[in-house]
Design a protein around this motif. Sequence first.
Motif, PDB file in Angstrom:
ATOM      1  N   LYS B  90       0.811  -1.103   0.096  1.00 36.45           N
ATOM      2  CA  LYS B  90       0.084   0.133   0.039  1.00 36.45           C
ATOM      3  C   LYS B  90       0.987   1.247   0.127  1.00 36.45           C
ATOM      4  O   LYS B  90       0.669   2.232  -0.710  1.00 36.45           O
ATOM      5  N   LEU B  91       1.959   1.257   0.654  1.00 34.19           N
ATOM      6  CA  LEU B  91       2.917   2.332   0.827  1.00 34.19           C
ATOM      7  C   LEU B  91       3.612   2.605  -0.634  1.00 34.19           C
ATOM      8  O   LEU B  91       3.848   3.634  -0.948  1.00 34.19           O
ATOM      9  N   LEU B  92       3.690   1.256  -1.153  1.00 36.45           N
ATOM     10  CA  LEU B  92       4.565   1.662  -2.274  1.00 36.45           C
ATOM     11  C   LEU B  92       3.736   2.022  -3.742  1.00 36.45           C
ATOM     12  O   LEU B  92       4.020   2.617  -4.475  1.00 36.45           O
ATOM     13  N   SER B  93       2.368   1.568  -3.489  1.00 36.29           N
ATOM     14  CA  SER B  93       1.412   2.071  -4.563  1.00 36.29           C
ATOM     15  C   SER B  93       0.731   3.319  -4.222  1.00 36.29           C
ATOM     16  O   SER B  93      -0.110   4.042  -4.841  1.00 36.29           O
ATOM     17  N   ARG B  94       1.207   3.980  -3.071  1.00 34.58           N
ATOM     18  CA  ARG B  94       0.700   5.302  -2.734  1.00 34.58           C
ATOM     19  C   ARG B  94      -0.735   5.589  -2.271  1.00 34.58           C
ATOM     20  O   ARG B  94      -1.276   6.331  -2.386  1.00 34.58           O
ATOM     21  N   VAL B  95      -1.167   4.285  -1.945  1.00 37.89           N
ATOM     22  CA  VAL B  95      -2.550   4.178  -1.365  1.00 37.89           C
ATOM     23  C   VAL B  95      -2.609   4.924  -0.070  1.00 37.89           C
ATOM     24  O   VAL B  95      -3.576   5.716   0.229  1.00 37.89           O
ATOM     25  N   THR B  96      -1.562   4.996   0.895  1.00 37.23           N
ATOM     26  CA  THR B  96      -1.366   5.365   1.990  1.00 37.23           C
ATOM     27  C   THR B  96       0.152   6.059   1.984  1.00 37.23           C
ATOM     28  O   THR B  96       0.871   5.567   1.326  1.00 37.23           O
ATOM     29  N   SER B  97       0.255   6.770   2.791  1.00 35.18           N
ATOM     30  CA  SER B  97       1.855   7.507   2.876  1.00 35.18           C
ATOM     31  C   SER B  97       2.262   7.133   4.161  1.00 35.18           C
ATOM     32  O   SER B  97       1.966   6.866   5.229  1.00 35.18           O
ATOM     33  N   PRO B  98       3.762   6.963   4.249  1.00 37.23           N
ATOM     34  CA  PRO B  98       4.539   6.400   5.402  1.00 37.23           C
ATOM     35  C   PRO B  98       4.397   7.398   6.494  1.00 37.23           C
ATOM     36  O   PRO B  98       4.218   8.479   6.275  1.00 37.23           O
ATOM     37  N   VAL B 103      10.881   6.375  -0.155  1.00 41.19           N
ATOM     38  CA  VAL B 103      10.920   5.184  -1.188  1.00 41.19           C
ATOM     39  C   VAL B 103      11.256   5.939  -2.374  1.00 41.19           C
ATOM     40  O   VAL B 103      10.433   7.082  -2.761  1.00 41.19           O
ATOM     41  N   ILE B 105      11.197   5.751  -6.537  1.00 37.69           N
ATOM     42  CA  ILE B 105      10.759   4.513  -7.626  1.00 37.69           C
ATOM     43  C   ILE B 105      11.309   5.312  -8.942  1.00 37.69           C
ATOM     44  O   ILE B 105      10.866   6.350  -9.116  1.00 37.69           O
ATOM     45  N   SER B 111      -0.244  -1.144  -9.155  1.00 34.34           N
ATOM     46  CA  SER B 111      -0.641  -2.448  -8.450  1.00 34.34           C
ATOM     47  C   SER B 111      -1.973  -2.840  -8.988  1.00 34.34           C
ATOM     48  O   SER B 111      -2.815  -2.350  -9.177  1.00 34.34           O
ATOM     49  N   LEU B 113      -3.561  -4.753  -6.602  1.00 39.38           N
ATOM     50  CA  LEU B 113      -3.922  -5.095  -5.232  1.00 39.38           C
ATOM     51  C   LEU B 113      -5.176  -5.937  -5.199  1.00 39.38           C
ATOM     52  O   LEU B 113      -5.400  -6.846  -4.497  1.00 39.38           O
TER      53      LEU B 113
END
Lengths: 282, 430
Positions: B90-98, B103, B105, B111, B113
């Motif tokens: 989810k973080l990598l696909s930017r659905v939510t932020s860290p 990261v 890319i 994704s 998902l």
Amino acid sequence: MNKSITTTIKPNRGLFDIQILEIWSYRDLLWLLIKRDFTVFYKQTILGPFWFFIQPLLSTIVFTIIFNKVAGISTDGTPPNLFYMSGIIAWNYFSGCLSETSNVFNRNAGLFGKVYFPRIVVPLSIVISKLTTFFVQSVLLLILHFYYSSNGDLNYHFDYSYIVLLPIMILQMAILGLGLGSIISSLTVKYRDLGFLLGFGTQLLMYACPIVYPLTSVPENYKSYIQLNPMTPIIIGFRKIFTGEGQLVLDIYLLSIFTSVFIFFIGLIIFSKVEKNFIDTI
Amino acid sequence: MDAIKVKNLSKEYRLGVISARTLSEEITNGISAFMNWNKGKKKQQAINHLNTSDKSGKVMALRDINFSVKSGEILGIIGKNGAGKSTLLKLLSRVTSPTNGTVIINGKISSLLEVGTGFHPELTGKENVYLNGAILGMKKKDIEKKLDKIIEFSGIKKYINTPAKRYSSGMRVRLGFAVAAHLDSDIILIDEVLAVGDAIFQRLCVEKILELVNDGRTILFVSHNMTLISQLCTKTILLNKGKIEQYGNTKDVIRKYMYDDFKKSSAYKKWDKGISNIGVEELKILEAYIKNNDNEVTDALQNNQPFKIIIKYRLLQPMEICHVGILINTIEGIEVFDGYETDNENLCDHKDIGIYETNCLVPENLLNEGKYFISIYSGIAGVKQFAKLENALSFQIIRLEDKGSELLINRKPRGIIRPQLIWSREISSN
């Protein structure tokens, strides 16, 4: 391959973090969402486009009977049907934008939780698809306008400057609905009760606009409050185009523009803040 | 070049409470935060520090994750439920932020998902292809170019102009995967999409993924299916409680992961109240164990001796055809074989309410030396699953009387099975 694209993902800290370029790259999605809303509307109803007309027609009839005939509220010498309908149609566009955009996060939680795209595309598509309804309904208003002016019921002195104002007023309603809707949408992520409040809130807000009454019949001590409502000059200006009646005061109108732009930016800021992490809380 | 570079990535979640918060509580919190802010940063830091403890209802879903993926690499991500796999994607696909970390890319990322996300029931398959493609980041003209290929791949050409609401769930998944498989992204995140669909479709998916790899795409692949992971991925990350437990060669990582399971598993399991999937009231598994040829319950079995797997279950409802069965896995996660009591025609009969004991005899000279898991399954084929107990039992095969080759070669025989082959030799001429 697009190796040149580099994305950096960082914690969400910026205050105003909207990437216009990114939104532009998703313009095809925006267009397809608008098309989807339109197609779905047609596929689900039997009467289809007639619904666009039925709602303002019935509301106009009810308003005419209750507010004009029963309560005896003046319409400033214009035909009551035309008076109410112009108010209703403009208000419908704004409230439609508001109620639909205020639901964006909750309604699209499933989608937003799985795929990334600039979330603002969704409320943007709503505001644009609502525009179709608005234009179709305006045709109805135009028909009614020509009916009354050919009858001689309309004492019409047309002012072209208001035609120039029309696109500005439409844009203003759009950003006001979008801005306010975004604020509420972002807040309902945390507080669901706001969603319930909105339902009758917009209804009450309608009475704070000169829709069922002319501004001239408002007592002086209330007038300034009504004029603070950014929708007030828009309703007056829109009505002026079709009835020729009403007075738009410049500084009140400028205040309305300022308020709309201000709310729009506040909405964008809150929206961009919430969109990054809302999926954790919903 | 690195396609993905993850540095000190952390993600913190608040547990549940956030939605239940009232406005007044929020305001009080806001005021106290403001007061603390006034009192200087030090105090604020102390509060922040306090908040990371478990008592405050916050949980670190990911903690200081560091790794990088080379362009064209296919990386597996494994771990128990709640280890942070999905959060990472989810973080990598930017659905939510860290919460912390960065990261970087290089390239376009998308994704899978969940395939078929955003399908509108009222729109036709074709209209949905366009919409879905755009949601996943494709341009309209790219979708137009690939439309025929997408429809071809989905295998539902006949129904492409039918509204999606008339589709079976299988058809939706096929169409969804077809769109996703034709994305022009450089990096693709895949989360358990292959768990759906029939066997033929699954094979199609695997082939497509391999095609994407050959095409130079970078793939991050989350799965519980160790067979697939070991087939597809060169390198694998094992996540445990939000941290990277091991990162490296897929085979080693899977072995480590399975071995942790193996230590907890055993040759005997008993569930006092019975166990089944949530909400299942028809059947409960009560007991499962392994017995060697001498009828002792043990997890150490000899390769040249048969052994028995016994499953005791309670039927709470008379049943026509329900089955109980097993699946044997190696510690590397490779499926060896499965079998159901209904494989025996005589056991396909009507069963009344009661407690049953199913016995499965595994013949001698079948498995090679090594560690194995037994998963227990129950249900009605194609209708309902009653129970799925993954890696419920474990055992080891020990090779004792195989002296001949051991004396000569002194090595562990290769492969998963160790049948007793019949060798013979004669002199054909001299």
